[in-house]
Motif scaffolding. Sequence first.
Motif, PDB file in Angstrom:
ATOM      1  N   GLU A   1      -7.261  -3.656   4.032  1.00 23.42           N
ATOM      2  CA  GLU A   1      -5.943  -3.738   3.411  1.00 23.42           C
ATOM      3  C   GLU A   1      -5.105  -4.798   4.118  1.00 23.42           C
ATOM      4  OE1 GLU A   1      -4.221   0.128   3.300  1.00 23.42           O
ATOM      5  OE2 GLU A   1      -5.892   1.008   2.177  1.00 23.42           O
ATOM      6  N   LEU A   2      -4.549  -5.743   3.356  1.00 23.18           N
ATOM      7  CA  LEU A   2      -3.755  -6.837   3.910  1.00 23.18           C
ATOM      8  C   LEU A   2      -2.250  -6.579   3.850  1.00 23.18           C
ATOM      9  CD1 LEU A   2      -5.672  -9.908   2.420  1.00 23.18           C
ATOM     10  CD2 LEU A   2      -6.079  -8.713   4.578  1.00 23.18           C
ATOM     11  N   LEU A   3      -1.805  -5.652   3.009  1.00 20.44           N
ATOM     12  CA  LEU A   3      -0.386  -5.358   2.839  1.00 20.44           C
ATOM     13  C   LEU A   3      -0.099  -3.914   3.214  1.00 20.44           C
ATOM     14  CD1 LEU A   3       0.252  -7.215  -0.533  1.00 20.44           C
ATOM     15  CD2 LEU A   3       0.601  -8.071   1.787  1.00 20.44           C
ATOM     16  N   GLN A   4       1.174  -3.674   3.548  1.00 18.52           N
ATOM     17  CA  GLN A   4       1.555  -2.328   3.986  1.00 18.52           C
ATOM     18  C   GLN A   4       1.616  -1.366   2.810  1.00 18.52           C
ATOM     19  OE1 GLN A   4       5.205  -2.479   6.189  1.00 18.52           O
ATOM     20  NE2 GLN A   4       4.472  -4.031   7.636  1.00 18.52           N
TER      21      GLN A   4
ATOM     22  N   GLN B   1       8.379  -3.805  -1.510  1.00 17.34           N
ATOM     23  CA  GLN B   1       7.502  -4.921  -1.146  1.00 17.34           C
ATOM     24  C   GLN B   1       7.204  -5.747  -2.382  1.00 17.34           C
ATOM     25  OE1 GLN B   1       3.835  -5.518   1.895  1.00 17.34           O
ATOM     26  NE2 GLN B   1       3.799  -3.662   0.710  1.00 17.34           N
ATOM     27  N   PRO B   2       7.933  -6.890  -2.538  1.00 19.52           N
ATOM     28  CA  PRO B   2       7.674  -7.724  -3.716  1.00 19.52           C
ATOM     29  C   PRO B   2       6.304  -8.382  -3.620  1.00 19.52           C
ATOM     30  CG  PRO B   2       9.177  -8.823  -2.231  1.00 19.52           C
ATOM     31  CD  PRO B   2       8.954  -7.463  -1.669  1.00 19.52           C
ATOM     32  N   ILE B   3       5.710  -8.626  -4.791  1.00 18.86           N
ATOM     33  CA  ILE B   3       4.376  -9.236  -4.810  1.00 18.86           C
ATOM     34  C   ILE B   3       4.243 -10.083  -6.058  1.00 18.86           C
ATOM     35  CG2 ILE B   3       3.285  -7.305  -6.039  1.00 18.86           C
ATOM     36  CD1 ILE B   3       0.827  -7.720  -4.225  1.00 18.86           C
ATOM     37  N   ARG B   4       3.548 -11.199  -5.953  1.00 16.03           N
ATOM     38  CA  ARG B   4       3.344 -12.080  -7.097  1.00 16.03           C
ATOM     39  C   ARG B   4       1.950 -11.863  -7.689  1.00 16.03           C
ATOM     40  NH1 ARG B   4       6.735 -15.885  -8.644  1.00 16.03           N
ATOM     41  NH2 ARG B   4       8.552 -16.338  -7.338  1.00 16.03           N
TER      42      ARG B   4
ATOM     43  N   LEU C   1       5.118  -3.659  -5.042  1.00 15.94           N
ATOM     44  CA  LEU C   1       3.894  -2.963  -4.647  1.00 15.94           C
ATOM     45  C   LEU C   1       4.253  -1.596  -4.078  1.00 15.94           C
ATOM     46  CD1 LEU C   1       0.764  -3.291  -4.221  1.00 15.94           C
ATOM     47  CD2 LEU C   1       1.319  -4.020  -1.891  1.00 15.94           C
ATOM     48  N   TYR C   2       3.547  -0.584  -4.516  1.00 15.92           N
ATOM     49  CA  TYR C   2       3.783   0.768  -4.003  1.00 15.92           C
ATOM     50  C   TYR C   2       2.474   1.565  -4.041  1.00 15.92           C
ATOM     51  CZ  TYR C   2       3.804   2.391  -8.875  1.00 15.92           C
ATOM     52  OH  TYR C   2       3.455   2.693 -10.169  1.00 15.92           O
ATOM     53  N   ILE C   3       2.518   2.708  -3.417  1.00 14.80           N
ATOM     54  CA  ILE C   3       1.344   3.589  -3.351  1.00 14.80           C
ATOM     55  C   ILE C   3       1.579   4.817  -4.213  1.00 14.80           C
ATOM     56  CG2 ILE C   3       0.052   5.172  -1.866  1.00 14.80           C
ATOM     57  CD1 ILE C   3      -0.843   2.416  -1.452  1.00 14.80           C
ATOM     58  N   GLU C   4       0.584   5.133  -5.028  1.00 13.31           N
ATOM     59  CA  GLU C   4       0.627   6.358  -5.836  1.00 13.31           C
ATOM     60  C   GLU C   4      -0.770   6.946  -5.903  1.00 13.31           C
ATOM     61  OE1 GLU C   4       1.110   6.867 -10.422  1.00 13.31           O
ATOM     62  OE2 GLU C   4       3.135   6.791  -9.539  1.00 13.31           O
ATOM     63  N   ASP C   5      -0.867   8.232  -5.550  1.00 11.44           N
ATOM     64  CA  ASP C   5      -2.175   8.905  -5.490  1.00 11.44           C
ATOM     65  C   ASP C   5      -3.148   8.132  -4.598  1.00 11.44           C
ATOM     66  OD1 ASP C   5      -1.278  10.869  -7.225  1.00 11.44           O
ATOM     67  OD2 ASP C   5      -1.948   9.752  -9.001  1.00 11.44           O
TER      68      ASP C   5
END
Length: 480
Positions: free
Chosen positions: A110-113, A137-140, A198-202
Amino acid sequence: MVDAFIRTLKEDCRARYKEATNGEMRPMRAEARFFLAEDRMSAYACLFRPENGGDDITLEQFLGDMRYEGINHGILREDIQKDFEQGYFRIFLVARGKPPLPGEDGKVTELLQRHGNLSLKVQSGSEVDFGQDIELQPIRKGTVICLIRPPREGTDGMDVTGKRLPSPPVNSAPIPQGKNTGISRGGQALTADVDGMLYIEDDKFCVHEQKIIDGDLDQFQGTLRVSGNLYIGGNVDGGVDVEASGEIVINGKMGRARVMSTGGTVRVQKGVFGTEGETFLSAARQVQSPVIEWAKIESGTSVIAETISNSAVRCGGTTYVMNGRGMIVNSRIRAGDSVLCRRIGNLAGGRCVFSVGFPPDLPEAWEQVRAELAETQATLEKLWKPITSLRRKGIRISDEEKSLLDQLVEQRQLYFEQQESLTSRLKTLSKELDKKSRGRVRCEKVYPFLSVQIGKLVEEITEEQDDCDIHMVENRLLLK
């Protein structure tokens, strides 16, 4: 096992000496004899000297003989060169197999938090505490979220006959792919499909979509359609799909591809070296190729080759494998006329299945109808018992049982009609297959195992045979 080789060598040597000193004292060229160890992980050879002024065997001839005896992997070329120069009547190692090596399981880096928040929450309805850490965390689009290392397959081993020895299986790493993310870079990266947050879900990375300016992804379509004749100056490979209405000439090799001539002949100048299940060659007329390996071939008339191995061939006429090695190995051939070759099989063993003398689809249809008829008859036998049991109840049968009986009887009637139709169809096909056929299989040498079908007759050849002319005579198959 080497002792067995020595005994065989002694017998061959005595027979060779007897032939060399008998009669006209004709010259006899030097010859090589080969031997496989029981586990096929090593192969040995011995050279017989020339007799009566015969020719020596060259290293090139020796290597060619070894390959076409089925010894084609782990060749010890440098050692062979040295041993070859040592002279005759020496047993020396010529090939050594390679044992399988284990691989590595897949891995995700994993490269991003990981942030759980999708958006900034407004406090007190209208105020914002700017002292609060902003975890958005913005991401393109296209940004790499995770690097994916695919499982690294181990190295398969291989015995000296080319049989694969599979390495232990490896496992893929679970990829945390969620909404608006995708796999790219050939399966080696998890990237954002859209611009956003970017976010985490499940426990998976997801992207909440935002407007973004981004590029397109180009794709290549490997399909070629031609009206008329087609000449290809190089190789055909990589899963391409080629079709022409006229003649097709491929000046190089054919690999993993689909090539079809809907109205002419296909010629592959340097051979078909295919991939199982992914190489198909079809011609309305003739197919010509010096080598056919791991391919499916369909020809309206005939097929001409020097070697055919691990392939399936269908042709309306004759399959000719007479020049060069003239060898057919581990292949299924259905020919409307005959199969003519010099050799079937090799020392490494294998199985060839031939059907000759009738249109290729006729024996196939006969076998299919026989199987369907047997299945129908088995079903009728299963229906007989419950119908008989219910009928024996007579007036004691309930309404529910009577309804079931009516259904079973109706079903049985349908199967009777199907049986009658299949029986009629089978009789028609059998009548066609009972006709006299000029189809035959001719070859100078047959190694087991070979199955030959002419009409409804099948001959299984499980022992070595010389000078075979397999044909039908008065409802019998003769080998000579």
